[in-house]
Design a protein around this motif. Structure first.
Motif: not given
Length: 558
Positions: A79-104
């Motif tokens: 399960p370890i590598g799969w967690i890293i891939i999906t965690s980074v992917f979820l974070y990337k989605l928020t960055v690409k859609t501009g949502q992370f600017d609001i989080i910040r």
């Protein structure tokens, strides 16, 4: 043809055998701390060194050794590598859609001070994720959040690894503690009580330690009220829940209380000066900072991917749900029975060819070996489902969603290779008997064993990357040795778990996970050099505390 483990293969000498067993570990330290190799190079070559020691010194058949490495590599992927891939992917989605600017901006609205942001995100939020999921997700997600807030990636990864010290023993719904009950026969509740009388001393200290590392002692004193709110609230709830509720909830409850207590406190109290990193301070001196304000709905929408993530991984951690997701549910609830049928079809447990039942342990019993592929039950799958729900919230097309996932996989190729190699190294070290050799040497310390007992846990987590694995590896050895030297076995078991948490920050797989999450693939040596001194300092504290509890503060043992 079976192979019998021999823990003293070098001239029947425990000392000489231990020196040989140390070779792969010392090589890894040298590769990262001195030679500064890239993580995947250090990981792969350490695995090769471990295989050489297992085959030539421990006389392990080459085929068995290689298949043991393959078992670890598969576990490193799922399960370890799969967690890293999906965690980074979820974070990337928020960055690409501009949502992370609001989080910040929402975090900045609570506090612009970097010291306090680290307490909120790395310490409290990271601890919550550790309690709900574990297995690398807390460091991956909280470190990515800090980087998004503007932290230096190396600093973000290092701070999150350090902060993760406080919750690891009760991580993933208390699995490290409950797993110890089986091989030792000591009730998990009793172990939980004892760990809850050790770890809060570390937990209350970690927030101060984090800020001192970030800003120095003088700057830490400026935010001492906030540090006390964060650390004391966490430690107090950790003690109460571990001693009166059990091992399952201390992290989740402690983290939530700490997070909300600090956030509310900061509504009424502000530090006299705002601390920023040096480069930021220079910019701040010449630039007026204007933070965009957002409505409550916008902020909720921006945070919703991580709220959904929290809901999914919390659900995945419930024992009955976990059983259904892996096809092992035996209850009567119709929904869980339906999930169980799907989980069963997506759970694969093939035996490892050339390894299963071919290794005989110290008592002559065969050791089972399977590739554990729980596709639906993996925490990474819960995070992926959170990413699917997020797709509809942030209104991104399937094409863009898939492209972001492919981009994430491409970026993480070498980090995943590193993780697979170091977990393979851990499996070879365990199956060959090297770990047990080192444990047996520490067990020979006699009256000083209470002092060295936590070192067993530290060593176990360094090798395996998991407090659960370290507890399973050395739990019974701790119990037997403690009884032979007059130490309370309950204290020894707790020391194994408490000592183990301080080894998490230097474990090869933890280093690889943290670097992967913040885009520092190849910089593992820098992160290792950052964390090693703190790991040694904290394990010394646990050793002293355990020695005192065994000899002076024995009234603390339940």
């Amino acid at each position: 043809m079976t192979w019998q483990q021999n823990f003293t293969p070098i001239g029947d000498s425990l000392v000489l055998s231990s020196l040989v067993a140390l070779i792969p570990i010392l090589y890894f330290f040298w590769a990262l701390a001195i030679k500064r190799m890239k993580g995947y190079v250090a990981g792969v070559t350490t695995l090769l060194v471990a295989l050489a020691v297992a085959i030539f010194a421990y006389k392990m058949p080459a085929g068995i050794a290689i298949m043991s490495a393959s078992q670890g590599a598969v576990y490193g992927l799922l399960p370890i590598g799969w967690i890293i891939i999906t965690s980074v992917f979820l974070y990337k989605l928020t960055v690409k859609t501009g949502q992370f600017d609001i989080i910040r901006n929402s975090v900045l609205s609570i506090t612009e001070d970097r010291r306090l942001q680290a307490l909120l995100v790395a310490f409290s939020f990271g601890a919550f994720l550790e309690g709900a999921a574990g297995f690398g997700a807390p460091v991956a997600i909280s470190a990515a959040l800090l980087v998004g807030l503007g932290f230096n990636p190396l600093y973000a990864a290092g701070l999150c690894l350090l902060a993760n010290t406080a919750p690891v023993a009760f991580g993933a719904i208390g699995i490290p503690i409950t797993a110890m009950e089986g091989p030792t026969g000591i009730p998990a509740m009793e172990i939980s009580k004892m760990v809850g009388r050790q770890l809060p001393f570390i937990s209350v200290f970690i927030p101060l330690y984090l800020v001192v590392i970030m800003a120095g002692f003088k700057k830490a004193m400026e935010v001492m009220p906030a540090i006390l709110v964060s650390g004391v609230s966490f430690a107090l709830v950790q003690y109460l829940s571990s001693n009166f509720l059990g091992a399952e909830l201390p992290d989740i409850l402690s983290a939530l209380v700490s997070l909300f207590a600090l956030a509310i406190f900061l509504k009424f109290w502000k530090p006299k000066t705002i601390f920023r990193f040096k480069a930021e301070a220079e910019v701040a001196a010449t630039t007026a900072h204007v933070h965009t304000t957002h409505t409550a709905g916008e902020v909720f929408k921006a945070w919703s991917p991580f709220l959904i993530l929290t809901a999914f991984i919390s659900l995945w951690g419930i024992p009955q749900v976990k059983a259904a997701l892996t096809g092992h549910y035996e209850g009567t609830a119709s929904i869980l029975k339906a999930v169980n049928s799907i989980g069963s079809s997506l759970t694969f447990m093939p035996t490892v060819p050339g390894l299963h039942n071919l290794i005989l342990n110290g008592t002559g019993d065969p050791i089972a070996a399977v590739y554990k592929l729980e596709v639906l039950g993996a925490a990474g799958t819960a995070i992926l489902l959170a990413a699917v729900v997020t797709k509809f919230i942030v209104k991104i097309s399937w094409k863009e969603w898939a492209a972001a996932f492919g981009e994430t996989c491409s970026e993480l190729k070498l980090p995943i290779l590193t993780i697979m190699a170091v977990v393979g190294f851990a499996y070879v070290t365990n199956s060959s008997g090297m770990s047990t050799t080192l444990g047996m040497l520490l067990a020979k310390t006699g009256a000083l064993f209470p002092f060295f007992s936590p070192v067993l846990g530290w060593l176990g987590v360094f090798i395996t990357g998991s407090d659960t694995s370290a507890n399973l590896l050395f739990g019974n050895l701790q119990k037997i040795t403690a009884m032979s030297v007059g130490m309370d076995p309950l204290l020894a078991l707790a020391a194994n778990s408490s000592g183990g948490v301080t080894g998490k920050m230097i474990s090869p797989q933890s280093i690889a996970v943290a670097c992967a999450a913040v885009g520092l693939a190849g910089k593992e040596s820098d992160l290792f050099r950052f964390t090693i001194k703190h790991s040694l300092f904290l394990i010394l504290i646990v050793c002293i505390l355990t020695f005192l509890q065994s000899n002076v503060l024995s009234w603390m043992i339940p």
